[in-house]
Design an enzyme around this catalytic site. Structure first.
Site, PDB file in Angstrom:
ATOM      1  N   GLY A 101       0.801  -1.343   0.025  1.00 41.40           N
ATOM      2  CA  GLY A 101       0.487   0.275   0.202  1.00 41.40           C
ATOM      3  C   GLY A 101       0.688   1.184   0.211  1.00 41.40           C
ATOM      4  O   GLY A 101       0.588   2.505  -0.034  1.00 41.40           O
ATOM      5  N   ASP A 133      -2.098   6.785   3.209  1.00 43.24           N
ATOM      6  CA  ASP A 133      -1.426   7.827   2.416  1.00 43.24           C
ATOM      7  C   ASP A 133      -0.526   8.059   1.265  1.00 43.24           C
ATOM      8  O   ASP A 133      -0.009   7.905   0.399  1.00 43.24           O
ATOM      9  CB  ASP A 133      -1.741   9.347   3.167  1.00 43.24           C
ATOM     10  CG  ASP A 133      -1.073   9.087   4.142  1.00 43.24           C
ATOM     11  OD1 ASP A 133      -0.534   7.626   4.318  1.00 43.24           O
ATOM     12  OD2 ASP A 133      -0.328   9.323   5.081  1.00 43.24           O
ATOM     13  N   ASP A 261       1.095 -10.892   7.664  1.00 39.15           N
ATOM     14  CA  ASP A 261       1.310 -10.304   6.137  1.00 39.15           C
ATOM     15  C   ASP A 261       3.745  -9.725   6.410  1.00 39.15           C
ATOM     16  O   ASP A 261       3.548  -8.873   5.482  1.00 39.15           O
ATOM     17  CB  ASP A 261       0.386  -9.228   5.839  1.00 39.15           C
ATOM     18  CG  ASP A 261       0.376  -8.986   6.750  1.00 39.15           C
ATOM     19  OD1 ASP A 261      -0.342  -8.803   7.832  1.00 39.15           O
ATOM     20  OD2 ASP A 261      -0.004  -6.890   6.457  1.00 39.15           O
ATOM     21  N   ASP A 271       9.211  -5.412   8.224  1.00 38.67           N
ATOM     22  CA  ASP A 271       8.600  -4.978   8.980  1.00 38.67           C
ATOM     23  C   ASP A 271       8.891  -3.961   9.437  1.00 38.67           C
ATOM     24  O   ASP A 271       8.086  -4.403  10.754  1.00 38.67           O
ATOM     25  CB  ASP A 271       7.151  -5.065   7.849  1.00 38.67           C
ATOM     26  CG  ASP A 271       6.457  -4.715   6.546  1.00 38.67           C
ATOM     27  OD1 ASP A 271       6.963  -5.027   5.372  1.00 38.67           O
ATOM     28  OD2 ASP A 271       4.749  -4.990   6.540  1.00 38.67           O
TER      29      ASP A 271
END
Ligand code: AMP
Ligand code: MG
Length: 504
Positions: A101, A133, A261, A271
């Site tokens: 994303g 965003d 994920d 991440d």
């Protein structure tokens, strides 16, 4: 002559195999980055660039236009930017489709350390941005940059970080912050969630099979020769995940968001969000302010990894045959190496942390009892292990520096007696043991408050602290007498008030 010169001045002559892109459009959407306005360098990792085989001036060569490339404004010939699609379980609940994303795979480049994928994080909206965003804030980008490099130099498998580029772009989180792009590097960014996606969301078993074949061929080639390559890959993923959990627990690393994920197929730490290193030892420490139930508390990480492996095995079930029960048995059997590997992996790390050269039955209890003492008083985890390396077995030694870490002196003394007796069984020599222990018990980890100090300076445009900290974290086991004292010291009181949440 001028034609030759022009050619030499063109963008880098790197080779881009882009093997993930070759899988085709079921797996991603190709799109350009949304460039950060008025970009500036915040941090660069020249050591990583060097291991990619890039020249020392990679970031400043006019022909490489690196600031443009790593802020999303330009690409090098051969790059093929794309956002991949994946799904996942978040906090134990099926979340459906997620995907990159705010990340963009620029491409996969050949390098002396093998083909490496280069990915921007924070480079704008993608078809998978959902309500987000597409941006990352400077604060979290600095944290990811520093921590992934800290982990790498601690010897813990991880994605790497090549650079952080900042910008005045306002980005709204709890307050208005500024945007940044962190460039990450890894052999693959495949997550458990990629496989869950094709089974549960897309329900496209052809795509699942092709993705598994891709993973085996390129990332687990040894499994190809197995009679059951898929089971062999799962076994290897399970084994690597166990080693990774042992690494995290041993060093006191708390990931914070172990959703499926955020689990790397290659067993890398991936991440970096609300992660934290333990300061005081607190088994149920929760580093993610948004994790109200403590699902991802430090002591729960190995259990969560097992849960996540089950989710991966479930996603791969269709590849284990048509008979559901038999398939399920085979798939679950294939992740058993996790449970077979983890206890021994943890034990051997704790033995090494204790400086024990041999293995004896009572060793796990010895480690456990030290940790129990530490948990009772929230003794500083990193300092405790590092100081244990100074333990003297000389008759009459008071081991004051170590003993002073505990309020329960009697408790420590009793433990120290057992430890000394255990060391005597292998005729352990203090000086030799200290060297071994200092090679596994780091002096420097990226404590929250150290990252925070670098971030606060960075927010006002001073990036020198990031550089200083990075240099020290690249040699976490060395004494580095000239390093700022605070880097290896107890955290200040204000460290406890730092809150890190998922929104980054
Ligand atoms: P994370 O918990 O950060 O690993 O992210 C979970 C999912 O949310 C992934 O699909 C991310 O790409 C997505 N995501 C997180 N933050 C943003 C953001 N600011 N904009 C778009 N997507 C995001
Ligand atoms: Mg994620």
């Amino acid at each position: 002559m001028s034609a030759l010169l022009d050619a030499a001045l063109e963008a880098p002559a790197l080779r881009w195999p882009n093997r993930f892109a070759a899988l085709g459009p079921r797996y991603f959407t190709e799109l350009p980055a949304q460039a950060l306005p008025s970009p500036h360098w915040v941090a660069r990792n020249d050591a990583l660039a060097a291991s990619l085989g890039w020249p020392g001036d990679w970031a400043t060569r006019p022909d490489w236009r690196a600031l443009e490339v790593f802020s999303g404004a330009a690409t090098w010939p051969g790059m093929r930017p794309l956002a991949s699609v994946y799904s996942g379980h978040q906090f134990g609940v099926w979340a459906g489709q997620l995907g990159d994303g705010r990340a963009l795979l620029l491409g996969e480049v050949d390098s002396p350390i093998g083909p490496q994928e280069i990915q921007l994080k924070g480079s704008g909206l993608t078809p998978y941005s959902r309500m987000g965003d597409g941006r990352a804030v400077l604060r979290s980008s600095i944290r990811e940059f520093l921590c992934s490099e800290a982990m790498h130099h601690l010897g813990i498998p991880t994605t790497r970080a090549l650079a952080v580029v900042g910008s005045p772009l306002p980005v709204r989180r709890e307050t208005i912050e500024t945007g940044a792009v962190v460039t990450r590097v890894a052999p693959s960014f495949l997550r458990f969630g990629h496989f869950e996606h094709f089974t549960h969301t897309a329900q496209d078993l052809d795509a699942l099979r092709a993705l598994v074949d891709f993973a085996i061929d390129h990332h687990f080639p040894a499994c190809r020769d197995d009679a059951q390559p898929v089971a062999a890959m799962l076994r290897e993923v399970a084994r690597r995940t166990a080693e990774l959990m042992a690494d995290w627990q041993a060093v006191g690393f708390c990931h914070g968001v172990m959703n499926t994920d955020n689990m790397s197929l290659l067993g890398l730490t991936i991440d970096y969000g609300p992660f934290g290193f333990l300061d005081g030892f607190e088994p149920m420490h929760i580093c993610n302010h948004s994790d109200h139930q403590g699902r991802y508390a430090y002591a729960r990480q190995p259990g969560v990894a097992w849960w996540n492996l089950q989710a991966l095995a479930t996603a791969l079930l269709p590849l284990f045959g048509d008979e559901p029960e038999a398939a399920s048995e085979l798939a679950l059997e294939a992740i058993e190496p996790y449970r077979a590997t983890l206890p021994g992996a943890l034990e051997s790390r704790l033995r090494a942390k204790l400086g024990l050269a041999s293995a004896q039955d009572g060793d796990p209890a010895l480690a456990d009892d030290l940790l129990r003492l530490a948990a009772a008083e929230r003794t500083d985890y990193t300092i405790l292990w590092r100081r244990l390396g100074t333990f003297s077995t000389a008759p009459g030694a008071d081991n004051a520096a170590l003993r002073d870490l505990f309020i329960d002196r009697a408790g420590f003394d009793a433990w120290a007696q057992r430890y000394a007796a255990r060391l005597a069984t292998e005729s352990s020599i203090d000086a030799e043991r200290a060297v071994r222990m200092n090679a596994v018990n780091p002096k420097f980890v990226l404590r929250n408050h150290l990252a925070e100090t670098a971030i606060r300076a960075g927010d006002s445009g001073d990036f020198s602290e990031i550089e200083r900290l990075l240099k020290v974290l690249q040699r976490p086991f060395d004494e580095q007498a000239s390093a700022p004292r605070a880097y290896a010291d107890f955290p200040p009181d204000w460290a406890q008030s730092i809150e890190v949440s998922c929104s980054s």
